[in-house]
Structures are given as structure tokens and as C-alpha cells.
Design a protein around this motif. Sequence first.
Motif, mmCIF file in Angstrom:
data_model
loop_
_atom_site.group_PDB
_atom_site.id
_atom_site.type_symbol
_atom_site.label_atom_id
_atom_site.label_comp_id
_atom_site.label_asym_id
_atom_site.label_seq_id
_atom_site.Cartn_x
_atom_site.Cartn_y
_atom_site.Cartn_z
ATOM 1 N N TYR A 248 -30.188 50.973 -17.256
ATOM 2 C CA TYR A 248 -28.737 51.138 -17.090
ATOM 3 C C TYR A 248 -28.366 51.553 -15.668
ATOM 4 O O TYR A 248 -27.407 51.056 -15.089
ATOM 5 N N ILE A 249 -29.136 52.495 -15.127
ATOM 6 C CA ILE A 249 -28.784 53.044 -13.805
ATOM 7 C C ILE A 249 -28.884 51.963 -12.733
ATOM 8 O O ILE A 249 -28.003 51.834 -11.882
ATOM 9 N N ASN A 250 -29.968 51.156 -12.800
ATOM 10 C CA ASN A 250 -30.098 50.101 -11.786
ATOM 11 C C ASN A 250 -28.990 49.070 -11.901
ATOM 12 O O ASN A 250 -28.466 48.594 -10.900
ATOM 13 N N LEU B 131 -19.691 65.459 -5.936
ATOM 14 C CA LEU B 131 -20.540 64.574 -6.745
ATOM 15 C C LEU B 131 -19.852 63.235 -6.982
ATOM 16 O O LEU B 131 -18.658 63.187 -7.280
ATOM 17 N N GLN B 132 -20.619 62.149 -6.870
ATOM 18 C CA GLN B 132 -20.137 60.773 -7.063
ATOM 19 C C GLN B 132 -18.973 60.466 -6.116
ATOM 20 O O GLN B 132 -17.874 60.090 -6.525
ATOM 21 N N CYS B 133 -19.260 60.603 -4.824
ATOM 22 C CA CYS B 133 -18.213 60.575 -3.787
ATOM 23 C C CYS B 133 -17.795 59.168 -3.399
ATOM 24 O O CYS B 133 -16.929 59.009 -2.531
ATOM 25 N N HIS B 134 -18.407 58.129 -3.975
ATOM 26 C CA HIS B 134 -18.145 56.741 -3.594
ATOM 27 C C HIS B 134 -18.332 56.619 -2.078
ATOM 28 O O HIS B 134 -19.303 57.152 -1.554
ATOM 29 N N PHE B 135 -17.421 55.977 -1.318
ATOM 30 C CA PHE B 135 -17.708 55.848 0.115
ATOM 31 C C PHE B 135 -17.042 56.950 0.941
ATOM 32 O O PHE B 135 -16.837 56.815 2.137
ATOM 33 N N VAL C 97 -22.331 63.113 -2.422
ATOM 34 C CA VAL C 97 -23.503 62.482 -3.031
ATOM 35 C C VAL C 97 -23.078 61.290 -3.872
ATOM 36 O O VAL C 97 -22.109 61.374 -4.639
ATOM 37 N N ASP C 98 -23.816 60.203 -3.745
ATOM 38 C CA ASP C 98 -23.568 59.027 -4.583
ATOM 39 C C ASP C 98 -24.858 58.221 -4.641
ATOM 40 O O ASP C 98 -25.675 58.288 -3.717
ATOM 41 N N PHE C 99 -25.041 57.452 -5.721
ATOM 42 C CA PHE C 99 -26.301 56.691 -5.838
ATOM 43 C C PHE C 99 -26.216 55.305 -5.199
ATOM 44 O O PHE C 99 -27.201 54.575 -5.198
ATOM 45 N N CYS D 112 -27.731 59.926 -0.464
ATOM 46 C CA CYS D 112 -27.823 58.865 -1.472
ATOM 47 C C CYS D 112 -28.811 59.320 -2.548
ATOM 48 O O CYS D 112 -30.007 59.466 -2.278
ATOM 49 N N SER D 113 -28.295 59.567 -3.744
ATOM 50 C CA SER D 113 -29.169 60.051 -4.823
ATOM 51 C C SER D 113 -28.510 59.819 -6.169
ATOM 52 O O SER D 113 -27.291 59.959 -6.305
ATOM 53 N N ASP D 114 -29.340 59.508 -7.148
ATOM 54 C CA ASP D 114 -28.860 59.528 -8.520
ATOM 55 C C ASP D 114 -28.480 60.971 -8.855
ATOM 56 O O ASP D 114 -29.124 61.911 -8.393
ATOM 57 N N CYS E 287 -17.847 58.629 -17.073
ATOM 58 C CA CYS E 287 -18.242 57.477 -17.911
ATOM 59 C C CYS E 287 -19.567 56.872 -17.448
ATOM 60 O O CYS E 287 -20.195 56.110 -18.172
ATOM 61 N N TRP E 288 -20.019 57.217 -16.216
ATOM 62 C CA TRP E 288 -21.271 56.670 -15.693
ATOM 63 C C TRP E 288 -22.462 57.548 -16.041
ATOM 64 O O TRP E 288 -23.597 57.224 -15.688
ATOM 65 N N LEU E 289 -22.208 58.677 -16.703
ATOM 66 C CA LEU E 289 -23.277 59.653 -16.950
ATOM 67 C C LEU E 289 -23.619 59.729 -18.430
ATOM 68 O O LEU E 289 -22.739 59.903 -19.272
#
Length: 267
Positions: free
Chosen positions: A4-6, A56-60, A77-79, A102-104, A128-130
Motif C-alpha cells: 500500500y505504501i509504495n 508531519l505529511q508536509c507535502h511540498f 516530513v513527507d514520504f 523524506c521518510s515514511d 486517510c493515508w495512515l
Amino acid sequence: MTNYINMNRLNWNERTAIHAKSDFYNIDDFLAEKSSLSGLDKTELGDVAGLSMLHLQCHFGKDSLSWARMGAHVLGVDFSENAIALAKSLNERLGLDARFLCSDIYDVAKELQGELFDIVYTSYGVLCWLQDLTRWAELISTSLKPGGTFYMAELHPLTFMYEVEDNQLKSKYPYFDNKVRRYESSTTYTGDNDKLEHSVTYQWQHTLGEIVSALAGSGLKLEFLHEFPFTVYNMFPGLMFQDELGRWRMKENEHLPLLFSVKATKH
Ligand SMILES: C[S@@+](CC[C@H](N)C(=O)[O-])C[C@H]1O[C@@H](n2cnc3c(N)ncnc32)[C@H](O)[C@@H]1O
């Protein structure tokens, strides 16, 4: 087994280029000093000058850099590799001191190596992504200094039950749902027509009770939970209008909760 993550990362990497040139994210206005933060976040979180912030999950990085402009020392941080590369280049262009990693989300704790923050912040379209909110809340709690603040403003989980069909709001998904949801959409939410090659994503529904309980269970003390009948984008096209403050509201069903915010403290 589906990774899912990939799958989600491929989708977000591809979206980044589309978002970067979209009117929705309007990078030109942003570079010309316009903050990307909603009035809600600025009012409810308050003064951040001089404080350290984990985003967390900062997008760009538009929101991270907007906080940095207000004097916060931000680590975003964002993956998505593409999103983080763009965030770093915007930071450099603006001469700000934000850092980006860059990190999950579930690997962030080991990347931080014990660094603690005054504020942990996250917003709009993140949960919703977690899959696992207990681990998410633990990360927040263990990343805060004693007395530190967690703040989030997020799409209300009730909204994920609905889709627009024949110009009407249709209830399509259950509110209580532990199963992963597979979505397929060849476009992104900015309203642009660019087609996504990686169009499949996997998402999870979390009820308001599950979100708040995960935070409380991590040892944070809840300061408030607010719910709002407006949101930050045109999430139900054709059924919404923008009010005088630029917030999106329902033309009908005007009492539907569309956003919520939470503030909590680490003791
Ligand atoms: C809707 S965006 C957040 C948007 C932000 N409010 C904005 O408008 O800039 C969701 C972000 O979550 C990131 N994301 C999704 N799953 C993740 C994960 N497992 N770990 C870290 N980041 C993740 C995506 O790359 C994306 O940048």
C-alpha cells in the motif's frame, strides 16, 4: 501482497508536479509572500515565533514554509521524494531555515534520533493515508517536549462517507470501517486535467472517536476538539460555494461537519 505504501508513494510523487503548477497551490502567489495557511490554523495554534515545529505529511512544504515565515523553526516530513525535493528548493529560494526529511511516517522516530519539538503540526488530508493511528499518536507524543503542543486541522471523517453523483450528495461508504479502501482516480483534487499514471491509492477510514482516543492514549491531554461546517477546498464540486472569508460551505446540507481541529498538550 499489495504494498500500500509504495502504491501511495508513487501516486504522491506523480501528483507533486501537477500540484506545483496548479492554480490550487499557486506557487507564484506563495513566493510573492502569500501565506498558504488557513485562518483557522493561524488563529487556533497562535504565535509560533521562535518555536521548533515538526510538520508531519508536509507535502511540498508550502505550509511548513509559511510557518517558517512566521518565525517557527520547522522540520517538514513527507514520504514523497519529489515533494521533499521541491520543498527544499522553495526553502532555498526563499532564504528560510526550514529543514525537510523524506521518510515514511512510521520511520520518522528513528530518523529524529531523540530530537524534541515545541509543536507537532499536521493538516488537511493526512489521516486517510495512515493505517495505524496508535503508532501515529505515539510518534507525536514522543516527539514533543514536556509542555509542547500538538495541533491538527483535518477533513472531518464523516465527509469520507460521501461522493457527488448526479449533482447530489450520495452516501457511498460506511463511517465505521476497518478495511483498507482501494480508490482509483486518474486526476487529483486540484481540478487539473492532467492524467495520473499511478491512479490507484489505498486509504483508511478513522472515526473521530478513534482519532481522539489514539491521541489521549498516547498520554496527550486534550485541550479542545472543534468541528466546523466549512472546509478548505471544493470537496463536493457543484454542491459548494465560497463564503466571504474564502471558506467552502455546502449550498444545502449546511450543517454537515466538514472539518475538525484538535489541540493537545504533552505533560
Ligand atoms: C493531502 S497531503 C497533505 C496536504 C497538505 N495539507 C498540503 O495541502 O500541502 C497528504 C500528504 O501525506 C503524504 N503521505 C501519505 N502517506 C504518507 C506516509 N505513509 N508517510 C509520510 N507521508 C505520507 C503525501 O505524500 C502527501 O504529501
